[in-house]
Design an enzyme around this catalytic site. Structure first.
Site: not given
Ligand code: CO
Length: 506
Positions: A270-271, A274, A300
């Protein structure tokens, strides 16, 4: 140099100062969450406050306003030169938007808001610990009032919630979000009900003694394989995973270690999503909006892309499962790839948003969106929030929390005054799947390639279609350019239905 080029360069140079200071703030905030000695907390708070003051001063300085005024009519927002390029136009629109918001909100309102926010967060922590909504309610009431006031100050055309939503996701209206969510809500609740009647998938082997050093090492291996550049970033441990963006050459991420194996892996992916976005922004425009992400929803979409569309897919684990098994031996020895794949995709209604699976997650967001919208328009009173929460939870997920700590007190957002933020989480999922359709068209063989450990082409596609554009286009234009289609939740609904029909044999 013509006047336009000169004026634009001047504005960019002033804007760069604020960005450099923001970068410094990012680094010391990252340090605060990772390695800062405990006793440094008080001085760090002062350092952050001082920097925030300097940044605000730079962003609103008379020199900045003067430079902006040479290129944009400060009353109407009209761009004064007809020779600006498309990227310059995007940058000027972004600068002007910030200027307008800043001008609309008086200084004393900003400091009152900041003060209430920090008090309210302290109270919320205790209220959550003690399961006392009563204690938090008066602060939340004031927070709602201040947000209503903020919406009035900023101004809006349709719904007061528009003004707040647009702080995080510009160029989308409350009505448009409502329409996207309405579709999704219907299809997802039906899917959750069907899954509820199917045979549940065992997943207990995903929890247990997974040594922390091995979890971290596996996270690093994953990152390297998918193309995260460790000469421009790092992976560390923190209580809440986050990514810290300072410059395209410095994008650090963190993960959390627990007894849940997928918690760490999911956070890493997830990170990384980003961080990829920030690393892919065009460095030559650093300091201008062209080297900034367009919106939180698009941000996101990048994180959810890697965490769910790639990281929860069969081909991804076809490639990584043998290594995972070798790394952790014991608990996974008797688990086949297929059983592992099904286990990491297990769906089960639960109370806590941050622990929710891919299917129920959106329903958690829709619940918050509907409630905070009602609070802002005044149709829901703060004192009625716990009951409204529990009712909606039952309606959407078929479960009712036993305590408010497990219910309306679980998230930090409202206590800090971030109304309008929640929808961006679900928009991220909707955007990701919408984009994925077009990615699949360009790379019809992506599954075969991923199963062989090829990942570079995925990042290339995202960089080309999303990252490199910065704030050149609005989020909606960006999505349209990448897909050729108007945004809808159809792709997301279709993806969820198809995937989970197969997993649960519906
Ligand atoms: Co996020």
């Amino acid at each position: 140099m013509d006047t336009l080029t000169k004026d634009y360069a001047k504005l960019s140079a002033i804007s760069l100062q604020a960005r450099i200071l923001t970068g410094i703030m990012e680094v010391i905030s990252w340090d605060q969450e990772t390695y800062m000695p405990e006793q440094a907390a008080a001085i760090r708070a002062e350092q952050l406050e001082a920097l925030a003051g300097l940044i605000h001063k730079e962003k609103t300085s008379p020199a900045f306003v003067k430079a902006l005024g040479k290129l944009v009519d400060l009353k109407t927002g009209k761009i004064l030169s007809n020779k600006v390029s498309i990227p310059q136009k995007g940058a000027l629109k972004a600068w002007y938007r910030d200027y307008k918001i800043d001008k609309a909100i008086p200084k004393n309102f900003v400091s009152e808001f900041a003060k209430l926010s920090s008090q309210s967060m302290q109270v919320w922590i205790q209220a959550k610990q003690e399961n006392s909504f009563q204690y938090f309610a008066p602060y939340l009431e004031r927070m709602v009032k201040m947000n209503q006031k903020k919406a009035e100050l900023i101004g809006y055309k349709g719904h007061p919630y528009d003004a707040l939503l647009n702080l995080y996701e510009p160029d989308i209206t409350t009505a448009e979000v409502e329409a996207l969510f309405a579709n999704l809500k219907k299809s997802t609740t039906v899917l959750v009900k069907k899954i509820g009647k199917a045979k549940q998938i065992p997943n207990s082997f995903l929890y247990g003694k997974y040594p922390s050093e091995k979890q971290t090492q596996f996270g690093k291996d994953l990152l390297k394989a998918i193309g995260y550049d460790f000469t421009k970033g790092r992976l560390d441990i923190s209580a809440h995973p986050f990514s810290s963006s300072n410059h395209p050459t410095d994008n650090r991420i963190t993960t959390r270690i627990s007894n849940s194996l997928m918690n760490c892996i999911g956070s890493v992916l997830h990170e990384a999503g980003h961080a990829f976005y920030e690393m892919g922004l065009p460095q030559e425009f650093y300091g201008t909006p062209l080297c900034e992400p367009i919106s939180l929803g698009v941000h996101e979409s990048q994180s959810r892309w890697w965490e769910t569309r790639i990281g929860l897919s069969k081909p991804f684990w076809t490639y990584f499962y043998p290594e995972l098994r070798k790394t952790f031996k014991g608990p996974l020895e008797k688990v086949s790839l297929n059983d592992f794949y099904k286990a990491i995709n297990r769906v089960e209604p639960s109370f806590i948003r941050v622990e929710a699976d891919e299917v129920t997650y959106t329903l958690h967001i829709i619940l918050r969106f509907e409630l905070e919208k009602a609070l802002i328009e005044g149709s829901l009173k703060v004192r009625d929030l716990p009951e409204a929460w529990n009712q909606k939870m039952h309606e959407l997920l078929g479960i009712t929390p036993a305590t408010n700590s497990q219910g309306c007190l679980q998230d930090v957002h409202w206590s800090m005054g971030a109304f309008g933020y929640f929808p961006t989480y679900a928009l991220g999922n909707i955007y990701a799947s919408h984009l994925f359709l077009s990615f699949e068209k360009a790379h019809f063989d992506w599954e075969t390639r991923v199963a062989k450990g090829e990942f570079a082409f995925i990042l290339e596609w995202l960089k080309d279609n999303i990252h490199r554009h910065g704030k050149t286009y609005t989020s909606q234009e960006l999505l349209k350019n990448a897909t050729g289609k108007e945004l809808s939740a159809d792709a997301y609904t279709h993806y969820l239905t198809k995937k989970y029909k197969e997993i649960y044999k519906l």
